[in-house]
Motif scaffolding. Structure first.
Motif, PDB file in Angstrom:
ATOM      1  N   LYS A 207      -2.727  -2.998   5.246  1.00  0.00           N
ATOM      2  CA  LYS A 207      -1.968  -2.147   4.341  1.00  0.00           C
ATOM      3  C   LYS A 207      -0.776  -1.793   4.797  1.00  0.00           C
ATOM      4  N   ALA A 208      -0.451  -1.616   6.024  1.00  0.00           N
ATOM      5  CA  ALA A 208       0.700  -1.075   6.526  1.00  0.00           C
ATOM      6  C   ALA A 208       1.866  -2.199   6.280  1.00  0.00           C
ATOM      7  N   ILE A 209       1.179  -3.383   6.709  1.00  0.00           N
ATOM      8  CA  ILE A 209       2.086  -4.945   6.623  1.00  0.00           C
ATOM      9  C   ILE A 209       2.592  -5.023   5.117  1.00  0.00           C
ATOM     10  N   GLU A 210       1.630  -4.763   4.129  1.00  0.00           N
ATOM     11  CA  GLU A 210       1.655  -4.781   2.740  1.00  0.00           C
ATOM     12  C   GLU A 210       2.804  -3.828   2.193  1.00  0.00           C
ATOM     13  N   ASN A 211       2.828  -2.555   2.862  1.00  0.00           N
ATOM     14  CA  ASN A 211       3.687  -1.493   2.635  1.00  0.00           C
ATOM     15  C   ASN A 211       5.267  -1.803   3.281  1.00  0.00           C
ATOM     16  N   ALA A 212       5.180  -2.621   4.228  1.00  0.00           N
ATOM     17  CA  ALA A 212       6.386  -2.567   4.828  1.00  0.00           C
ATOM     18  C   ALA A 212       7.155  -3.965   4.163  1.00  0.00           C
ATOM     19  N   ASN A 213       6.354  -4.784   3.971  1.00  0.00           N
ATOM     20  CA  ASN A 213       6.757  -6.125   3.208  1.00  0.00           C
ATOM     21  C   ASN A 213       7.222  -5.723   1.763  1.00  0.00           C
ATOM     22  N   ALA A 214       6.765  -4.841   1.061  1.00  0.00           N
ATOM     23  CA  ALA A 214       7.286  -4.142  -0.223  1.00  0.00           C
ATOM     24  C   ALA A 214       8.793  -3.598  -0.456  1.00  0.00           C
ATOM     25  N   PHE A 215       8.669  -2.696   0.950  1.00  0.00           N
ATOM     26  CA  PHE A 215       9.932  -2.029   1.254  1.00  0.00           C
ATOM     27  C   PHE A 215      11.031  -2.886   1.627  1.00  0.00           C
ATOM     28  N   ALA A 216      10.853  -3.949   2.454  1.00  0.00           N
ATOM     29  CA  ALA A 216      11.656  -4.777   2.663  1.00  0.00           C
ATOM     30  C   ALA A 216      12.398  -5.657   1.631  1.00  0.00           C
ATOM     31  N   ALA A 217      11.271  -6.056   0.793  1.00  0.00           N
ATOM     32  CA  ALA A 217      11.666  -6.900  -0.148  1.00  0.00           C
ATOM     33  C   ALA A 217      12.470  -6.224  -1.233  1.00  0.00           C
ATOM     34  N   GLU A 218      12.243  -5.169  -1.549  1.00  0.00           N
ATOM     35  CA  GLU A 218      13.018  -4.187  -2.347  1.00  0.00           C
ATOM     36  C   GLU A 218      14.326  -4.013  -1.755  1.00  0.00           C
ATOM     37  N   LEU A 219      14.620  -3.727  -0.771  1.00  0.00           N
ATOM     38  CA  LEU A 219      15.615  -3.453  -0.079  1.00  0.00           C
ATOM     39  C   LEU A 219      16.548  -4.821  -0.201  1.00  0.00           C
ATOM     40  N   ILE A 220      15.879  -5.814   0.246  1.00  0.00           N
ATOM     41  CA  ILE A 220      16.780  -6.840   0.278  1.00  0.00           C
ATOM     42  C   ILE A 220      17.382  -7.241  -1.007  1.00  0.00           C
ATOM     43  N   SER A 221      16.516  -6.885  -2.056  1.00  0.00           N
ATOM     44  CA  SER A 221      16.809  -7.371  -3.493  1.00  0.00           C
ATOM     45  C   SER A 221      18.029  -6.336  -4.119  1.00  0.00           C
ATOM     46  N   LYS A 222      18.170  -5.422  -3.187  1.00  0.00           N
ATOM     47  CA  LYS A 222      19.480  -4.237  -3.790  1.00  0.00           C
ATOM     48  C   LYS A 222      20.689  -5.039  -3.799  1.00  0.00           C
ATOM     49  N   LEU A 223      20.820  -5.833  -2.432  1.00  0.00           N
ATOM     50  CA  LEU A 223      22.278  -6.460  -2.564  1.00  0.00           C
ATOM     51  C   LEU A 223      21.997  -8.198  -2.978  1.00  0.00           C
ATOM     52  N   SER A 224      21.026  -8.516  -3.279  1.00  0.00           N
ATOM     53  CA  SER A 224      21.240 -10.090  -3.628  1.00  0.00           C
ATOM     54  C   SER A 224      21.531 -10.010  -5.185  1.00  0.00           C
ATOM     55  N   PRO A 225      22.072 -11.222  -5.432  1.00  0.00           N
ATOM     56  CA  PRO A 225      22.790 -11.213  -6.800  1.00  0.00           C
ATOM     57  C   PRO A 225      21.954 -10.909  -8.283  1.00  0.00           C
ATOM     58  N   GLU A 226      20.533 -10.824  -8.218  1.00  0.00           N
ATOM     59  CA  GLU A 226      19.791 -10.581  -9.058  1.00  0.00           C
ATOM     60  C   GLU A 226      19.480  -8.993  -8.918  1.00  0.00           C
ATOM     61  N   GLY A 227      19.770  -8.418  -7.688  1.00  0.00           N
ATOM     62  CA  GLY A 227      19.107  -7.246  -7.390  1.00  0.00           C
ATOM     63  C   GLY A 227      19.936  -6.093  -8.137  1.00  0.00           C
TER      64      GLY A 227
END
Ligand SMILES: Nc1ncnc2c1ncn2[C@@H]1O[C@H](COP(=O)(O)OP(=O)(O)OP(=O)(O)O)[C@@H](O)[C@H]1O
Ligand SMILES: [Mg+2]
Length: 227
Positions: A207-227
């Motif tokens: 569950k912690a890995i899932e939570n960590a992964n969701a946070f990282a994906a969302e943060l990466i998306s903030k600066l991606s062209p689609e984000g």
């Protein structure tokens, strides 16, 4: 290459924890990452001495207000992602880091008192945006509040109303919340990335890995062209 600064005027809200979670998630994706450990207690430097620091995670310590900008630029020329873990908001070191940052994460625990503190961090971001890059027309230094240390499995009523009051003020907040989890503490205690912990070292690692992964994906998306 993006530099992410983690700031908040309040201690203990999870700046170091969320910085390390993000760094190790980036590393898992096969991308090189430098962490500038500008917390005077060097928690990430200590973590890295445990023998489980991935090869593509580079921790830089001995950071001062005089060398932080130089160090950020130096590692940004080498690694695709740079993370800066800071303490407080009053010191010059934070100003210098914000001057180099491309995105600011403001971790915050769900209480009204913390909302005021986060407001101070946002003011600082806005001041730097004006002061430093005024030669770039309409420059905006993007930031987002990260709600941290929430009880697992449910959103408290306080948290929901806090989220609403922030969004009513037009303050960006991550969809992902970093839940209060023993596995996030165990990362530091056992000096390991989440995926190297075993079940005797913390419950709910998946569950912690899932939570960590969701946070990282969302943060990466903030600066991606689609984000
Ligand atoms: N999501 C979480 N789940 C469980 N424990 C957490 C979580 N986030 C932070 N903690 C714990 O809370 C304490 C403070 O966290 P952390 O050191 O990340 O905060 P900080 O904002 O960096 O603090 P400081 O201002 O002292 O640098 C640590 O003991 C950490 O293990
Ligand atoms: Mg810290």
């Amino acid at each position: 290459m993006p530099t992410y600064a983690f700031i908040s005027p309040k201690g203990g809200v999870g700046k170091t924890t969320s910085s390390l979670i993000f760094a190790t998630q980036i590393a898992k994706r096969g991308v090189g990452v430098s962490i500038i450990d500008a917390d005077p207690n060097y928690p990430i430097q200590k973590w890295a001495t445990g023998g489980y620091c991935p090869d593509n995670v580079h921790v830089i310590s001995n950071i001062t207000e005089n060398n932080i900008a130089f160090n950020i630029r130096k590692v940004a020329a080498i690694d695709p992602i740079v993370i800066v873990d800071l303490e407080g908001t009053a010191a010059k070191i934070v100003i210098h880091a914000l001057q180099e940052a491309d995105f600011v994460v403001i971790p915050m625990q769900g209480s009204l008192l913390d909302a005021e503190q986060a407001g101070r961090a946002i003011t600082l971001v806005k001041d730097q945006e004006q002061a430093v890059r005024r030669h770039v027309k309409n420059y905006i230094l993007p930031f987002s509040i990260l709600l941290t240390r929430t009880p697992p499995a449910y959103q408290t009523r306080n948290m929901a109303s806090l989220r609403k009051s922030l969004s009513d003020k037009g303050i960006p907040v991550f969809e992902t919340v970093l839940t209060e989890r023993e596995a996030f503490r165990s990362m530091f205690f056992f000096q390991k990335p989440l995926d190297k912990l075993n079940s005797s070292e913390a419950p709910g690692i998946d569950k912690a890995i899932e939570n960590a992964n969701a946070f990282a994906a969302e943060l990466i998306s903030k600066l991606s062209p689609e984000g």
